[in-house]
Scaffold this motif. Structure first.
Motif, PDB file in Angstrom:
ATOM      1  N   GLN A 121       0.804  -1.208   0.000  1.00 24.85           N
ATOM      2  CA  GLN A 121       0.000   0.000   0.000  1.00 24.85           C
ATOM      3  C   GLN A 121       0.840   1.263   0.000  1.00 24.85           C
ATOM      4  OE1 GLN A 121      -2.334  -0.817   3.462  1.00 24.85           O
ATOM      5  NE2 GLN A 121      -4.139  -1.406   2.290  1.00 24.85           N
ATOM      6  N   GLN A 122       2.069   1.164   0.501  1.00 25.61           N
ATOM      7  CA  GLN A 122       2.922   2.355   0.553  1.00 25.61           C
ATOM      8  C   GLN A 122       3.173   2.916  -0.829  1.00 25.61           C
ATOM      9  OE1 GLN A 122       3.344   3.876   3.084  1.00 25.61           O
ATOM     10  NE2 GLN A 122       4.143   2.784   4.844  1.00 25.61           N
ATOM     11  N   ALA A 123       3.087   2.067  -1.847  1.00 22.97           N
ATOM     12  CA  ALA A 123       3.318   2.535  -3.224  1.00 22.97           C
ATOM     13  C   ALA A 123       2.138   3.364  -3.732  1.00 22.97           C
ATOM     14  CB  ALA A 123       3.559   1.346  -4.141  1.00 22.97           C
ATOM     15  N   ASP A 124       0.996   3.290  -3.052  1.00 19.94           N
ATOM     16  CA  ASP A 124      -0.195   4.021  -3.453  1.00 19.94           C
ATOM     17  C   ASP A 124      -0.505   5.089  -2.424  1.00 19.94           C
ATOM     18  OD1 ASP A 124      -2.572   4.994  -4.317  1.00 19.94           O
ATOM     19  OD2 ASP A 124      -3.708   3.132  -4.045  1.00 19.94           O
ATOM     20  N   PRO A 125      -0.284   6.359  -2.745  1.00 21.72           N
ATOM     21  CA  PRO A 125      -0.495   7.418  -1.758  1.00 21.72           C
ATOM     22  C   PRO A 125      -1.953   7.561  -1.318  1.00 21.72           C
ATOM     23  CG  PRO A 125      -0.147   8.353  -3.942  1.00 21.72           C
ATOM     24  CD  PRO A 125       0.150   6.891  -4.047  1.00 21.72           C
ATOM     25  N   LYS A 126      -2.883   6.899  -2.030  1.00 26.16           N
ATOM     26  CA  LYS A 126      -4.294   7.018  -1.691  1.00 26.16           C
ATOM     27  C   LYS A 126      -4.768   5.942  -0.719  1.00 26.16           C
ATOM     28  CE  LYS A 126      -5.473   9.116  -6.161  1.00 26.16           C
ATOM     29  NZ  LYS A 126      -6.296   8.994  -7.388  1.00 26.16           N
ATOM     30  N   TYR A 127      -3.858   5.042  -0.299  1.00 23.14           N
ATOM     31  CA  TYR A 127      -4.319   3.948   0.548  1.00 23.14           C
ATOM     32  C   TYR A 127      -4.913   4.486   1.846  1.00 23.14           C
ATOM     33  CZ  TYR A 127      -0.553   4.047   4.028  1.00 23.14           C
ATOM     34  OH  TYR A 127       0.288   4.392   5.050  1.00 23.14           O
ATOM     35  N   GLU A 128      -5.964   3.799   2.313  1.00 20.66           N
ATOM     36  CA  GLU A 128      -6.667   4.262   3.503  1.00 20.66           C
ATOM     37  C   GLU A 128      -6.535   3.300   4.673  1.00 20.66           C
ATOM     38  OE1 GLU A 128      -8.076   7.123   4.004  1.00 20.66           O
ATOM     39  OE2 GLU A 128      -7.580   7.845   2.007  1.00 20.66           O
ATOM     40  N   LYS A 129      -6.585   1.985   4.407  1.00 20.04           N
ATOM     41  CA  LYS A 129      -6.568   1.034   5.519  1.00 20.04           C
ATOM     42  C   LYS A 129      -6.090  -0.316   5.035  1.00 20.04           C
ATOM     43  CE  LYS A 129     -11.476   0.199   4.679  1.00 20.04           C
ATOM     44  NZ  LYS A 129     -12.850   0.360   5.196  1.00 20.04           N
ATOM     45  N   ILE A 130      -5.719  -1.157   5.992  1.00 22.92           N
ATOM     46  CA  ILE A 130      -5.283  -2.520   5.684  1.00 22.92           C
ATOM     47  C   ILE A 130      -6.501  -3.424   5.557  1.00 22.92           C
ATOM     48  CG2 ILE A 130      -3.926  -4.478   6.513  1.00 22.92           C
ATOM     49  CD1 ILE A 130      -2.281  -2.414   8.131  1.00 22.92           C
ATOM     50  N   SER A 131      -7.355  -3.374   6.543  1.00 26.17           N
ATOM     51  CA  SER A 131      -8.595  -4.150   6.551  1.00 26.17           C
ATOM     52  C   SER A 131      -9.568  -3.451   7.480  1.00 26.17           C
ATOM     53  CB  SER A 131      -8.340  -5.589   7.034  1.00 26.17           C
ATOM     54  OG  SER A 131      -7.922  -5.573   8.391  1.00 26.17           O
ATOM     55  N   ASN A 132     -10.833  -3.812   7.370  1.00 26.46           N
ATOM     56  CA  ASN A 132     -11.831  -3.199   8.253  1.00 26.46           C
ATOM     57  C   ASN A 132     -11.544  -3.487   9.714  1.00 26.46           C
ATOM     58  OD1 ASN A 132     -13.369  -1.955   6.243  1.00 26.46           O
ATOM     59  ND2 ASN A 132     -14.534  -3.821   5.844  1.00 26.46           N
ATOM     60  N   SER A 133     -11.182  -4.740  10.015  1.00 28.43           N
ATOM     61  CA  SER A 133     -10.962  -5.109  11.415  1.00 28.43           C
ATOM     62  C   SER A 133      -9.752  -4.391  12.005  1.00 28.43           C
ATOM     63  CB  SER A 133     -10.786  -6.625  11.545  1.00 28.43           C
ATOM     64  OG  SER A 133      -9.668  -7.070  10.779  1.00 28.43           O
ATOM     65  N   SER A 134      -8.671  -4.290  11.218  1.00 27.66           N
ATOM     66  CA  SER A 134      -7.484  -3.594  11.735  1.00 27.66           C
ATOM     67  C   SER A 134      -7.745  -2.105  11.881  1.00 27.66           C
ATOM     68  CB  SER A 134      -6.282  -3.832  10.814  1.00 27.66           C
ATOM     69  OG  SER A 134      -6.505  -3.262   9.537  1.00 27.66           O
ATOM     70  N   GLU A 135      -8.573  -1.546  10.977  1.00 28.97           N
ATOM     71  CA  GLU A 135      -8.897  -0.124  11.066  1.00 28.97           C
ATOM     72  C   GLU A 135      -9.734   0.158  12.319  1.00 28.97           C
ATOM     73  OE1 GLU A 135      -8.477   3.681   8.909  1.00 28.97           O
ATOM     74  OE2 GLU A 135      -7.419   1.781   9.101  1.00 28.97           O
ATOM     75  N   VAL A 136     -10.698  -0.741  12.590  1.00 26.27           N
ATOM     76  CA  VAL A 136     -11.510  -0.602  13.790  1.00 26.27           C
ATOM     77  C   VAL A 136     -10.630  -0.661  15.031  1.00 26.27           C
ATOM     78  CG1 VAL A 136     -13.262  -1.734  15.225  1.00 26.27           C
ATOM     79  CG2 VAL A 136     -13.658  -1.433  12.778  1.00 26.27           C
ATOM     80  N   GLU A 137      -9.677  -1.593  15.034  1.00 25.37           N
ATOM     81  CA  GLU A 137      -8.785  -1.749  16.179  1.00 25.37           C
ATOM     82  C   GLU A 137      -7.953  -0.495  16.399  1.00 25.37           C
ATOM     83  OE1 GLU A 137      -5.077  -4.625  17.511  1.00 25.37           O
ATOM     84  OE2 GLU A 137      -6.618  -5.411  16.176  1.00 25.37           O
TER      85      GLU A 137
END
Length: 445
Positions: free
Chosen positions: A300-316
């Motif tokens: 994801q680091q190659a894409d400056p638009k990335y927002e999250k890894i997964s829903n569960s990790s984002e919630v955490e």
């Protein structure tokens, strides 16, 4: 001081004078009309207080140049100030400047314990306490505090074309007070070494002349300059994010932070206009990643638009952030509603130290509440979009040994089936978990 400056080549003093103003105190007043952008004052390089001039002093210079480790810029200038102040001859001009600067300051480092307690929990409180521990409270320390505050409250900083910077004190020009209503109007010429003051707005005869210190929050204004601006639109809170070098996968994470423009210890400023900058979650996504997540983060680091890894990790990550903000807010000595009530009732005399500390606390807590609200809104959006039941993740994130709920747990590196709140619980639970761990591991080969 004015006579010495004129003899030294200062330009513009005939149209200005030092004066006392209501509330704000000493400042500079015009004696004629000035148009915006017009040059008001020029102070020549030979009378500026700089590290270069301190090093060039025939008496003090050799001592400063031989110091190991070298003194910081602020310590060098403070030492130079104290040295000049102690001389009885040979420094008449510089001594006349020191005679005009305040004999005491209202910076937070001089607050009493009771005054400082008003802003307990703020970044200002922590920094001031740290500074106090660095300087013993004896006569020499008090004198040195005065010299440091003279530097902090009166120095000007300029970036040079070669990428370096210069910090200087300019006699007479350092009497100019701050106003957010004028534009940047002080300039340093690296070729001549002179400092110039321009009119940041139009002035009539008798007006006070101002310069602009920049977009400075109250916690910094009070620590360095000794004043605050009520309802300061530039208020902020510096959030420090750090990870111990012994944390799992630290080196991999350190490289990912670097790719994201971050460090393993990153200080990110939360502001009223941007209470939760993107870099906060970028840092936490990497910090809280397990081995399987790290590969996804690297892609994801190659894409400056990335927002999250997964829903569960984002919630955490968001739950951890909300809990952290709540913990920080709970550490403040007085809640905002109570502070506003105390200020309205006149408990803290207007303009006093405790009054200023209360405004710092109000500003930082407002920023933190906005940051927490932003994180709560983001969490709700992720839970709605992913179908995750509200609060379900934190209830399931339980240490296998102590059975307590945690937002962040470390996973058994072998079986990936159980989680622990730390190394102590993992070791304590190993005898019970050993057989199952081996069995599960063999099934996944």
């Amino acid at each position: 001081m004015e006579g010495w400056l004129k003899e030294s080549g200062a330009v513009g003093l005939d149209a200005l004078e030092l004066a006392e103003f209501p509330v704000i105190g000493r400042g500079v007043r015009t004696l004629r009309r000035f148009n915006e952008g017009e040059r008001i004052l020029t102070i020549p390089r030979d009378v500026l207080w700089t590290v270069e001039h301190a090093y060039a002093d025939p008496l003090l210079g050799p001592v400063l140049r031989s110091a190991r480790p070298p003194l910081s810029v602020d310590d060098t200038l403070a030492t130079y100030i104290l040295f000049v102040r102690s001389r009885e001859s040979g420094y008449d001009g510089l001594r006349s400047h020191l005679a005009a600067v305040p004999k005491s300051y209202s910076s937070s480092i001089f607050f009493t314990e009771d005054e400082l307690e008003v802003c307990a929990g703020t970044s200002l409180y922590a920094i001031t306490k740290q500074l106090g521990r660095c300087i013993e409270d004896d006569y020499r320390a008090l004198v040195y505090k005065w010299a440091l505050c003279t530097v902090w409250s009166r120095a000007m900083d300029f970036a040079l074309p070669d990428g370096k910077s210069v910090r200087l004190l300019a006699p007479f020009a350092d009497m100019l007070n701050h106003s957010s209503e004028v534009r940047q109007c002080h300039a340093y010429d690296p070729l001549s070494g002179n400092l110039s003051i321009l009119a940041g707005k139009g002035y009539e005869a008798g007006d006070q002349v101002f310069i602009h210190y920049g977009s400075v929050p109250n916690n910094r204004l009070l620590r360095l300059y000794g004043f605050v601006i009520p309802s300061n639109p530039n208020d902020s809170y510096d959030l420090v994010l750090e990870t111990h070098p012994l944390a799992p996968f630290f080196e991999q994470k350190r490289k990912l932070w670097a790719l994201a423009g971050l460090d393993s210890t990153s200080t990110i400023s939360l502001t009223l206009t941007d209470p939760l900058p993107n870099n906060v979650l970028r840092y936490l996504r990497i910090q809280r990643s397990d081995e399987s997540d790290l590969a996804a983060v690297a892609l994801q680091q190659a894409d400056p638009k990335y927002e999250k890894i997964s829903n569960s990790s984002e919630v955490e990550a968001l739950q951890f952030l909300i809990e952290s903000f709540s913990g920080i807010l709970d550490s403040f000595g007085t809640q905002p509603e109570k502070l506003e009530e105390q200020l309205a009732e006149g408990l803290y005399p207007s303009g006093g130290n405790a009054w200023a500390a209360a405004h710092v606390s109000l500003g930082e807590q407002q920023v933190l509440r906005l940051a927490r609200k932003r994180a709560e809104d983001m969490l709700a959006a992720v839970e709605r979009g992913s179908g995750i039941e509200k609060g379900s993740l934190s209830a399931a994130a339980q240490c296998a040994n102590c059975k307590k709920d945690f937002v962040q747990l470390m996973t058994c590196g072998r079986c990936k089936a159980v989680k622990y709140c730390g190394r102590t619980c993992q070791v304590a639970h190993y005898k019970e978990h050993k057989a199952k761990c081996q069995y599960t591991g063999s099934q996944t080969k």
